[in-house]
Design a protein around this motif. Structure first.
Motif, PDB file in Angstrom:
ATOM      1  N   GLN A 118       0.849  -1.196   0.000  1.00  0.00           N
ATOM      2  CA  GLN A 118       0.000   0.000   0.000  1.00  0.00           C
ATOM      3  C   GLN A 118       0.881   1.242   0.000  1.00  0.00           C
ATOM      4  OE1 GLN A 118      -2.728   0.080   3.250  1.00  0.00           O
ATOM      5  NE2 GLN A 118      -3.846   1.848   2.476  1.00  0.00           N
ATOM      6  N   PHE A 119       0.622   2.169  -0.908  1.00  0.00           N
ATOM      7  CA  PHE A 119       1.419   3.381  -1.041  1.00  0.00           C
ATOM      8  C   PHE A 119       1.396   4.202   0.246  1.00  0.00           C
ATOM      9  CE2 PHE A 119       1.885   7.894  -2.132  1.00  0.00           C
ATOM     10  CZ  PHE A 119       3.132   7.845  -2.725  1.00  0.00           C
ATOM     11  N   GLY A 120       2.561   4.694   0.659  1.00  0.00           N
ATOM     12  CA  GLY A 120       2.661   5.558   1.831  1.00  0.00           C
ATOM     13  C   GLY A 120       2.822   4.815   3.146  1.00  0.00           C
ATOM     14  N   TYR A 121       3.001   3.505   3.080  1.00  0.00           N
ATOM     15  CA  TYR A 121       3.150   2.699   4.282  1.00  0.00           C
ATOM     16  C   TYR A 121       4.506   2.003   4.252  1.00  0.00           C
ATOM     17  CZ  TYR A 121      -1.778   3.300   5.300  1.00  0.00           C
ATOM     18  OH  TYR A 121      -3.001   3.839   5.610  1.00  0.00           O
ATOM     19  N   ILE A 122       5.197   2.010   5.392  1.00  0.00           N
ATOM     20  CA  ILE A 122       6.445   1.255   5.515  1.00  0.00           C
ATOM     21  C   ILE A 122       6.411   0.440   6.800  1.00  0.00           C
ATOM     22  CG2 ILE A 122       7.843   2.866   4.171  1.00  0.00           C
ATOM     23  CD1 ILE A 122       9.054   3.843   6.786  1.00  0.00           C
ATOM     24  N   ARG A 123       7.191  -0.614   6.778  1.00  0.00           N
ATOM     25  CA  ARG A 123       7.311  -1.501   7.935  1.00  0.00           C
ATOM     26  C   ARG A 123       8.741  -1.401   8.442  1.00  0.00           C
ATOM     27  NH1 ARG A 123       5.622  -7.607   7.227  1.00  0.00           N
ATOM     28  NH2 ARG A 123       3.650  -6.720   7.898  1.00  0.00           N
TER      29      ARG A 123
END
Length: 189
Positions: A118-123
């Motif tokens: 999902q764009f704009g999400y990082i882990r």
């Protein structure tokens, strides 16, 4: 170890005009001067060591940390140095995933940012730590200061999975034999 008084005596001896025998006035003067130079030399060695991030051990690291709003979690001197080096690499244009990964270890431990589908999400993953790292609140605050504010951050903690249990050949007998608690077992990665 030879000190500066020995160096001064060796330097002046070839002139042959000074009485450098033990107890002489010239020898005593050189001992006093040499002692002072030894003290200055020791202080300069300390300043040189503490002024470089790669060799600092105490005061130099403390002074460098004072430059930042938050300080890295202190696990060891080498990790502290790495964290400060990462914090020093942060720039106003560090928005690529590579740049973020080069700087988020400024939290004090190895951390890796991964893009999610999902764009704009990082882990954020801590590959060398099982479970929640010690001092996580401090680590989280530093990472959130580093990550660009338009990204939503998810922290991922590593625990033993059932598939890994099967792959390692764990049985209930082995688990009981090693006297694992449930928490201890889930961290046996």
């Amino acid at each position: 170890m030879r000190g500066y008084s020995d160096f001064l005596r060796d330097f002046l001896r070839p002139l042959g005009i000074y009485d450098l025998s033990p107890g002489s006035l010239s020898n005593s003067e050189l001992e006093a001067l040499g002692s002072g130079f030894d003290g200055v030399s020791q202080r300069m060695d300390y300043v040189e060591r503490e002024s470089a991030l790669s060799t600092a051990e105490g005061e130099g690291l403390d002074r460098m940390e004072a430059l930042f709003a938050r300080t890295p979690v202190h696990y060891s001197v080498p990790l502290r140095r790495q964290a400060l080096a990462a914090l020093l690499r942060i720039g106003g244009d560090c928005f690529t995933l590579t740049d973020i990964n080069n700087t988020i270890s400024g939290c004090g431990i190895k951390a890796v940012a991964q893009e999610k589908e999902q764009f704009g999400y990082i882990r954020i993953v801590f590959p060398e730590v099982a479970g929640i790292p010690e001092g996580f609140e401090q680590i989280r605050d530093i990472i959130l200061d580093i990550i660009p504010c338009h990204l939503d951050v998810e922290f991922y903690f590593r625990y033993l999975t059932w598939a890994e249990c099967e792959a390692f050949g764990y049985t209930w007998a082995i688990i009981h034999e090693r006297e694992y608690t449930w928490h201890g077992f889930e961290l046996a990665v």
